[in-house]
Design a protein around this motif. Structure first.
Motif, PDB file in Angstrom:
ATOM      1  N   LEU A  95       0.850  -1.188   0.000  1.00 52.10           N
ATOM      2  CA  LEU A  95       0.000   0.000   0.000  1.00 52.10           C
ATOM      3  C   LEU A  95       0.884   1.235   0.000  1.00 52.10           C
ATOM      4  O   LEU A  95       1.977   1.219   0.573  1.00 52.10           O
ATOM      5  CB  LEU A  95      -0.870   0.040   1.261  1.00 52.10           C
ATOM      6  CG  LEU A  95      -2.150  -0.790   1.307  1.00 52.10           C
ATOM      7  CD1 LEU A  95      -2.736  -0.702   2.709  1.00 52.10           C
ATOM      8  CD2 LEU A  95      -3.153  -0.265   0.299  1.00 52.10           C
ATOM      9  N   TYR A  96       0.417   2.337  -0.592  1.00 52.07           N
ATOM     10  CA  TYR A  96       1.133   3.611  -0.542  1.00 52.07           C
ATOM     11  C   TYR A  96       0.301   4.584   0.280  1.00 52.07           C
ATOM     12  O   TYR A  96      -0.854   4.870  -0.060  1.00 52.07           O
ATOM     13  CB  TYR A  96       1.376   4.149  -1.957  1.00 52.07           C
ATOM     14  CG  TYR A  96       2.420   3.347  -2.706  1.00 52.07           C
ATOM     15  CD1 TYR A  96       3.755   3.754  -2.718  1.00 52.07           C
ATOM     16  CD2 TYR A  96       2.073   2.168  -3.364  1.00 52.07           C
ATOM     17  CE1 TYR A  96       4.717   3.002  -3.387  1.00 52.07           C
ATOM     18  CE2 TYR A  96       3.036   1.414  -4.032  1.00 52.07           C
ATOM     19  CZ  TYR A  96       4.355   1.837  -4.035  1.00 52.07           C
ATOM     20  OH  TYR A  96       5.309   1.100  -4.686  1.00 52.07           O
ATOM     21  N   VAL A  97       0.887   5.085   1.379  1.00 51.55           N
ATOM     22  CA  VAL A  97       0.104   5.897   2.319  1.00 51.55           C
ATOM     23  C   VAL A  97       0.902   7.117   2.781  1.00 51.55           C
ATOM     24  O   VAL A  97       2.110   7.190   2.619  1.00 51.55           O
ATOM     25  CB  VAL A  97      -0.303   5.074   3.562  1.00 51.55           C
ATOM     26  CG1 VAL A  97      -1.197   3.913   3.188  1.00 51.55           C
ATOM     27  CG2 VAL A  97       0.939   4.572   4.311  1.00 51.55           C
ATOM     28  N   THR A  98       0.173   8.052   3.409  1.00 48.94           N
ATOM     29  CA  THR A  98       0.786   9.204   4.085  1.00 48.94           C
ATOM     30  C   THR A  98       0.828   8.897   5.577  1.00 48.94           C
ATOM     31  O   THR A  98      -0.194   8.514   6.153  1.00 48.94           O
ATOM     32  CB  THR A  98      -0.040  10.484   3.844  1.00 48.94           C
ATOM     33  OG1 THR A  98      -0.094  10.733   2.438  1.00 48.94           O
ATOM     34  CG2 THR A  98       0.596  11.679   4.548  1.00 48.94           C
ATOM     35  N   PRO A  99       1.984   9.024   6.229  1.00 53.52           N
ATOM     36  CA  PRO A  99       2.096   8.678   7.657  1.00 53.52           C
ATOM     37  C   PRO A  99       1.106   9.438   8.522  1.00 53.52           C
ATOM     38  O   PRO A  99       0.870  10.640   8.329  1.00 53.52           O
ATOM     39  CB  PRO A  99       3.542   9.091   7.998  1.00 53.52           C
ATOM     40  CG  PRO A  99       4.262   9.034   6.700  1.00 53.52           C
ATOM     41  CD  PRO A  99       3.277   9.461   5.663  1.00 53.52           C
ATOM     42  N   HIS A 100       0.518   8.726   9.474  1.00 51.76           N
ATOM     43  CA  HIS A 100      -0.435   9.338  10.414  1.00 51.76           C
ATOM     44  C   HIS A 100      -0.510   8.484  11.673  1.00 51.76           C
ATOM     45  O   HIS A 100      -0.565   7.255  11.605  1.00 51.76           O
ATOM     46  CB  HIS A 100      -1.827   9.437   9.773  1.00 51.76           C
ATOM     47  CG  HIS A 100      -2.880   9.958  10.701  1.00 51.76           C
ATOM     48  ND1 HIS A 100      -2.888  11.259  11.147  1.00 51.76           N
ATOM     49  CD2 HIS A 100      -3.949   9.344  11.282  1.00 51.76           C
ATOM     50  CE1 HIS A 100      -3.919  11.424  11.959  1.00 51.76           C
ATOM     51  NE2 HIS A 100      -4.573  10.286  12.061  1.00 51.76           N
ATOM     52  N   LYS A 101      -0.524   9.144  12.832  1.00 54.33           N
ATOM     53  CA  LYS A 101      -0.593   8.423  14.100  1.00 54.33           C
ATOM     54  C   LYS A 101      -2.032   8.329  14.577  1.00 54.33           C
ATOM     55  O   LYS A 101      -2.749   9.334  14.645  1.00 54.33           O
ATOM     56  CB  LYS A 101       0.262   9.124  15.164  1.00 54.33           C
ATOM     57  CG  LYS A 101       0.365   8.349  16.473  1.00 54.33           C
ATOM     58  CD  LYS A 101       1.244   9.087  17.468  1.00 54.33           C
ATOM     59  CE  LYS A 101       1.356   8.307  18.771  1.00 54.33           C
ATOM     60  NZ  LYS A 101       2.164   9.029  19.791  1.00 54.33           N
ATOM     61  N   LEU A 102      -2.458   7.114  14.936  1.00 57.49           N
ATOM     62  CA  LEU A 102      -3.808   6.909  15.466  1.00 57.49           C
ATOM     63  C   LEU A 102      -3.846   7.243  16.945  1.00 57.49           C
ATOM     64  O   LEU A 102      -2.819   7.402  17.598  1.00 57.49           O
ATOM     65  CB  LEU A 102      -4.230   5.442  15.286  1.00 57.49           C
ATOM     66  CG  LEU A 102      -4.224   4.872  13.865  1.00 57.49           C
ATOM     67  CD1 LEU A 102      -4.589   3.394  13.901  1.00 57.49           C
ATOM     68  CD2 LEU A 102      -5.198   5.624  12.985  1.00 57.49           C
ATOM     69  N   LYS A 103      -5.046   7.324  17.495  1.00 58.55           N
ATOM     70  CA  LYS A 103      -5.215   7.540  18.934  1.00 58.55           C
ATOM     71  C   LYS A 103      -4.996   6.220  19.675  1.00 58.55           C
ATOM     72  O   LYS A 103      -5.368   5.168  19.188  1.00 58.55           O
ATOM     73  CB  LYS A 103      -6.614   8.072  19.242  1.00 58.55           C
ATOM     74  CG  LYS A 103      -6.854   9.491  18.734  1.00 58.55           C
ATOM     75  CD  LYS A 103      -8.233   9.980  19.123  1.00 58.55           C
ATOM     76  CE  LYS A 103      -8.458  11.413  18.628  1.00 58.55           C
ATOM     77  NZ  LYS A 103      -9.794  11.904  19.003  1.00 58.55           N
TER      78      LYS A 103
END
Length: 562
Positions: free
Chosen positions: A553-561
């Motif tokens: 998959l190609y994604v933009t980094p993001h931190k979940l809660k």
């Protein structure tokens, strides 16, 4: 509001009411400049944090859990010897300064009663915690030793006489005075009045001075306003707010120029300080603990990169091996034309249309030995290729391994740093201290960090290589989905679901990208596959796995809660 003398007054008042008459149950030093004292008071256990951290010095009750080092420091052992079991009689402030005294009553080794004073100085890089014998004023120990080469005025070393910091020529605002009345009558603007108040009153920080100046200028009854301002620090309403410049601040009560919607209220000053310093202090502690680890990593990476450069040069030289073979064969073919003592000879190169080729010779060698010398050089270079390639692979693998650890440190908590340090000790990069006891303390690997996607699915993230190995091969079920950024250092991530929906997979991939060296990129490739396809080769370093059958998959980094 900074941790000035007025805020210190408020903290001391709160802590004295909460902890006075309590007994010291435990003393720990989780970080070099911080002490945690567990005090049993009024049927409750309170963890009192005494911090001499140069960036975030403070004193407060904390509810944040800390991981203590495997071997306690000498200072911690001294504090345990003298203070565990002691009764805290009172907590007091020295004038209106950022100096706090904790007065203890205990018994010495002979059973005689003795009084000890723990002096906490909250003064940025000069902050310190000193245990002093009240009778003879001798220092028992300090959390930071300060010798005569660092401070000629005060010696802060065990056995030295404790001397308070030099007093400033300022007035204690809690003593009767008319300074504020005289200054207001000068009809100064708010900023100038604040500066004048700060210059004359002890322990008055810039923000407190501005607040006092604002209230005095708006008042028709100066004495009442002044004393009301002082009393607010004994009955605080702790808040955290964003000031007019967007900077996050804390205060003992609501500043008059801040709107209610810009702030958050807290029950106590300690709870507020926990909320304010939680992330800042955590990062600072991680940085402090990571100091030696980063130094080791940088030295090893520098050495490996130098080695790679040298090995690549050897490969380039080996690629020129035919240079020596051709000259050896030409010399052998025309051996009869060579005579002893020649330094060079020009012969036809039958590999290049018989063009003349100048060949250097050693005058001390015979013609046949000169030809053999070229063949020997050729054989040496050819046989070195396989070895050099093997060494180059090992060096590059080590660079990737160390770079992975380096990226883990950027987002590591203090507990993660300790595990990273343990891993480097196990791998031989950091020398382990010899323990006197034959029994070695078994270090438990902490649990991976837990997150939840928008539909509630649990996602686990390994924050260091020891966690990564445990997560991938011990915790994960064989059908759980495993994720990792493609071809760059990063954390192992597990989705606790064998068949996650597209949104869950996307969010977990964004989390994997966030906990990787590609966290600042916009488009990061993330591989994913069932955990059962993972394989760890024998002898592989922590965190290293091999796998097949992955999707990307190609994604933009993001931190979940969490």
């Amino acid at each position: 509001m900074a941790f000035d003398g007025f805020f210190t007054h408020a903290v001391v008042h709160e802590l004295d009411q909460t902890l006075a008459t309590g007994r010291v149950a435990k003393v720990n030093q989780p970080y070099p400049a911080e002490l945690i004292m567990t005090i049993r008071a009024h049927r409750h256990n309170y963890s009192l944090l005494l911090s001499a951290n140069p960036t975030y010095p403070r004193m407060q009750i904390t509810q944040i859990a800390y991981q203590n080092p495997a071997v306690p420091s000498n200072f911690a052992m001294t504090m345990r010897k003298y203070l565990e079991g002691a009764i805290l009689e009172s907590i007091e402030q020295v004038d209106n300064d950022r100096i706090i005294k904790m007065n203890f009553k205990t018994r010495d080794e002979l059973g005689d009663q003795q009084r000890l004073v723990l002096v906490i100085e909250i003064m940025a890089r000069h902050s310190n915690v000193s245990l002093v014998n009240e009778k003879n004023h001798k220092i028992i120990d300090t959390i930071k030793h300060v010798g005569s080469d660092q401070n000629r005025v005060r010696l802060l070393l065990p056995g030295a006489t404790f001397v308070m910091p030099p007093k400033q020529d300022k007035v204690n605002p809690y003593l009767p005075n008319q300074i504020y009345t005289d200054l207001v009558r000068k009809d100064l603007d708010e900023n100038e009045l604040a500066k004048q108040l700060q210059a004359r009153y002890q322990g008055l920080g810039r923000q407190s001075a501005q607040e006092l100046a604002r209230e005095l200028q708006a008042s028709s009854d100066l004495p009442t306003t002044y004393h009301t301002f002082l009393k607010q620090f004994e009955n605080p309403d702790p808040v955290i707010y964003d000031d007019n410049n967007g900077k996050r601040q804390f205060a003992a009560f609501l500043p008059s120029n801040i709107k209610e919607e810009q702030l958050t209220h807290y029950d106590t000053l300690s709870v507020m300080l926990d909320a304010f310093y939680a992330q800042k202090a955590e990062r600072d502690r991680s940085k402090e603990l990571a100091g030696q680890v980063l130094k080791v990593l940088h030295n090893e990476l520098k050495k490996d990169r130098r080695k790679v450069k040298k090995l690549k040069q050897q490969l380039e030289d080996a690629a020129k091996a035919d240079y020596y073979r051709i000259r050896g064969e030409i010399l052998t073919t025309y051996l009869g034309k060579l005579t002893a003592g020649m330094t060079e000879i020009t012969l036809p190169n039958f590999y290049d249309d018989n063009k003349p080729l100048k060949i250097k010779l050693d005058p001390e060698l015979s013609p046949s030995r000169n030809a053999q010398k070229y063949f020997t050089k050729y054989d040496k270079l050819k046989t070195s290729v396989d070895y050099v390639k093997e060494q180059l692979k090992l060096a590059n693998d080590e660079i990737n391994y160390l770079a992975n650890i380096e990226s883990q440190i950027d987002l590591a908590s203090p507990a993660d740093i300790q595990e990273i340090r343990l891993e480097l000790q196990q791998q031989g990069y950091i020398k382990q201290k010899r323990q006197k006891s034959k029994k070695r303390r078994k270090v438990r690997v902490s649990k991976p960090e837990e997150f939840h996607t928008s539909n509630g699915t649990t996602v686990l993230v390994g924050k260091n290589n020891l966690q990564n190995d445990r997560l991938s091969f011990k915790i994960a079920n064989k059908n759980d989905i495993w994720l990792h950024v493609k071809d760059i250092p990063g954390s192992h991530v597990i989705i606790r679901d064998s068949d996650p929906d597209e949104q869950t997979l996307l969010e977990a991939a964004q989390l994997a990208a966030y906990f990787s060296k590609g966290r600042n990129s916009d488009n990061v490739p993330v591989d994913y596959l069932p955990a059962k396809r993972l394989h760890k080769p024998n002898g592989a370093k922590p965190g290293f796995v091999t796998f097949t059958g992955q999707k990307t998959l190609y994604v933009t980094p993001h931190k979940l809660k969490n």
